[in-house]
Design a protein around this motif. Structure first.
Motif, PDB file in Angstrom:
ATOM      1  N   SER A 120     -14.330  -0.680 168.183  1.00 31.43           N
ATOM      2  CA  SER A 120     -13.047  -1.239 168.260  1.00 31.43           C
ATOM      3  C   SER A 120     -12.409  -0.656 169.604  1.00 31.43           C
ATOM      4  O   SER A 120     -11.644  -1.588 169.960  1.00 31.43           O
ATOM      5  CB  SER A 120     -12.304  -0.490 166.956  1.00 31.43           C
ATOM      6  OG  SER A 120     -12.856  -0.829 165.859  1.00 31.43           O
ATOM      7  N   LEU A 121     -12.665   0.353 170.094  1.00 29.50           N
ATOM      8  CA  LEU A 121     -12.120   0.669 171.497  1.00 29.50           C
ATOM      9  C   LEU A 121     -12.681  -0.186 172.365  1.00 29.50           C
ATOM     10  O   LEU A 121     -11.682  -0.913 173.262  1.00 29.50           O
ATOM     11  CB  LEU A 121     -12.381   2.031 171.517  1.00 29.50           C
ATOM     12  CG  LEU A 121     -11.628   3.301 170.893  1.00 29.50           C
ATOM     13  CD1 LEU A 121     -12.330   4.669 171.114  1.00 29.50           C
ATOM     14  CD2 LEU A 121     -10.015   3.087 171.262  1.00 29.50           C
ATOM     15  N   ALA A 179     -21.259   7.940 156.085  1.00 26.25           N
ATOM     16  CA  ALA A 179     -20.033   7.622 156.587  1.00 26.25           C
ATOM     17  C   ALA A 179     -19.384   8.038 157.773  1.00 26.25           C
ATOM     18  O   ALA A 179     -18.989   7.334 158.572  1.00 26.25           O
ATOM     19  CB  ALA A 179     -19.066   8.059 155.483  1.00 26.25           C
ATOM     20  N   PRO A 180     -19.668   9.350 158.046  1.00 27.44           N
ATOM     21  CA  PRO A 180     -19.158   9.557 159.572  1.00 27.44           C
ATOM     22  C   PRO A 180     -19.727   8.980 160.593  1.00 27.44           C
ATOM     23  O   PRO A 180     -19.030   8.530 161.649  1.00 27.44           O
ATOM     24  CB  PRO A 180     -19.534  11.419 159.680  1.00 27.44           C
ATOM     25  CG  PRO A 180     -19.474  11.599 158.219  1.00 27.44           C
ATOM     26  CD  PRO A 180     -20.074  10.355 157.431  1.00 27.44           C
ATOM     27  N   LEU A 181     -20.911   8.878 160.508  1.00 25.89           N
ATOM     28  CA  LEU A 181     -21.809   7.955 161.734  1.00 25.89           C
ATOM     29  C   LEU A 181     -21.238   6.180 161.676  1.00 25.89           C
ATOM     30  O   LEU A 181     -20.880   6.039 162.833  1.00 25.89           O
ATOM     31  CB  LEU A 181     -23.356   7.960 161.532  1.00 25.89           C
ATOM     32  CG  LEU A 181     -24.263   7.007 162.424  1.00 25.89           C
ATOM     33  CD1 LEU A 181     -24.192   7.676 163.702  1.00 25.89           C
ATOM     34  CD2 LEU A 181     -25.440   7.215 161.948  1.00 25.89           C
ATOM     35  N   VAL A 182     -21.110   5.819 160.563  1.00 27.22           N
ATOM     36  CA  VAL A 182     -20.614   4.463 160.510  1.00 27.22           C
ATOM     37  C   VAL A 182     -19.087   4.471 160.932  1.00 27.22           C
ATOM     38  O   VAL A 182     -18.715   3.638 161.794  1.00 27.22           O
ATOM     39  CB  VAL A 182     -20.684   3.992 159.114  1.00 27.22           C
ATOM     40  CG1 VAL A 182     -19.848   2.724 158.785  1.00 27.22           C
ATOM     41  CG2 VAL A 182     -22.036   3.678 158.644  1.00 27.22           C
ATOM     42  N   LEU A 183     -18.328   5.575 160.743  1.00 23.29           N
ATOM     43  CA  LEU A 183     -17.070   5.441 161.214  1.00 23.29           C
ATOM     44  C   LEU A 183     -16.832   5.490 162.895  1.00 23.29           C
ATOM     45  O   LEU A 183     -15.956   4.951 163.393  1.00 23.29           O
ATOM     46  CB  LEU A 183     -16.272   6.466 160.543  1.00 23.29           C
ATOM     47  CG  LEU A 183     -15.774   6.190 159.321  1.00 23.29           C
ATOM     48  CD1 LEU A 183     -15.084   7.463 158.533  1.00 23.29           C
ATOM     49  CD2 LEU A 183     -14.849   5.026 159.081  1.00 23.29           C
ATOM     50  N   PHE A 184     -17.755   6.520 163.336  1.00 22.61           N
ATOM     51  CA  PHE A 184     -18.035   6.659 164.732  1.00 22.61           C
ATOM     52  C   PHE A 184     -18.247   5.535 165.438  1.00 22.61           C
ATOM     53  O   PHE A 184     -17.703   5.127 166.456  1.00 22.61           O
ATOM     54  CB  PHE A 184     -18.869   7.767 165.016  1.00 22.61           C
ATOM     55  CG  PHE A 184     -18.975   8.104 166.326  1.00 22.61           C
ATOM     56  CD1 PHE A 184     -18.242   8.887 166.963  1.00 22.61           C
ATOM     57  CD2 PHE A 184     -20.092   7.780 167.175  1.00 22.61           C
ATOM     58  CE1 PHE A 184     -18.137   9.311 168.495  1.00 22.61           C
ATOM     59  CE2 PHE A 184     -20.093   8.172 168.371  1.00 22.61           C
ATOM     60  CZ  PHE A 184     -19.294   8.764 169.076  1.00 22.61           C
ATOM     61  N   VAL A 185     -19.155   4.657 164.982  1.00 19.31           N
ATOM     62  CA  VAL A 185     -19.681   3.453 165.688  1.00 19.31           C
ATOM     63  C   VAL A 185     -18.639   2.239 165.414  1.00 19.31           C
ATOM     64  O   VAL A 185     -18.401   1.692 166.377  1.00 19.31           O
ATOM     65  CB  VAL A 185     -20.979   3.089 164.749  1.00 19.31           C
ATOM     66  CG1 VAL A 185     -21.481   1.641 165.447  1.00 19.31           C
ATOM     67  CG2 VAL A 185     -22.259   3.946 165.274  1.00 19.31           C
TER      68      VAL A 185
END
Length: 151
Positions: free
Chosen positions: A120-121, A109-115
């Motif tokens: 998005s940015l 989950a942290p990796l997916v959220l980071f990507v």
């Protein structure tokens, strides 16, 4: 005087986790005690949740420390002790959960959220470039600007 008192209190509070394991819990064999401490440092206190059972003064943590020491003196390996505790209390008892299929979401989950955040940015930044940031000038404002630029 007050400074010395505060310094003494700081030393006592800094050593508080060392008092979590009571002297009556310590095993006579230093090698077995070292194994017990290593295992206890990897198990979460179910009451405190941010401490290992080795650092916690909660009754449940004490019971778990005693259970770990009991299993070690009965001849269980470190892995057998950990498996026994996890079978009774679930994966949550581990401070560092194992990497398995059922914990893949936890680890990924942290990796997916980071990507997703990075993408998005980038999308947001690209949409912002090239767009006007203000409103157009009125005819009166444009005339004033032209007069200022000519002078």
């Amino acid at each position: 005087m007050m400074r010395r008192l505060l310094l003494a209190a700081a030393f006592v509070l800094a050593a508080a986790p060392a008092f979590a394991v009571n002297p009556d819990e310590v095993l006579a064999d230093p090698a077995l005690e070292a194994r017990a401490r290593t295992i206890s440092a990897e198990l979460r206190c179910m009451v405190c949740q941010n401490q290992s059972i080795d650092d916690s003064n909660a009754e449940l943590a004490k019971d778990l420390r005693l259970l770990v020491r009991e299993r070690i003196t009965d001849g269980d390996s470190d892995e057998q002790v950990m498996s026994y505790i996890v079978s009774r209390y679930g994966e949550f008892v581990l401070l560092r959960p194992r990497f398995e299929a059922k914990t893949l979401m936890l680890w990924g989950a942290p990796l997916v959220l980071f990507v997703v955040g990075g993408i998005s940015l980038l999308v947001f930044a690209r949409r912002r470039t090239g767009k006007p940031t203000g409103s157009t000038l009125t005819a009166e404002e444009q005339a004033k600007l032209d007069d200022l630029l000519k002078s």
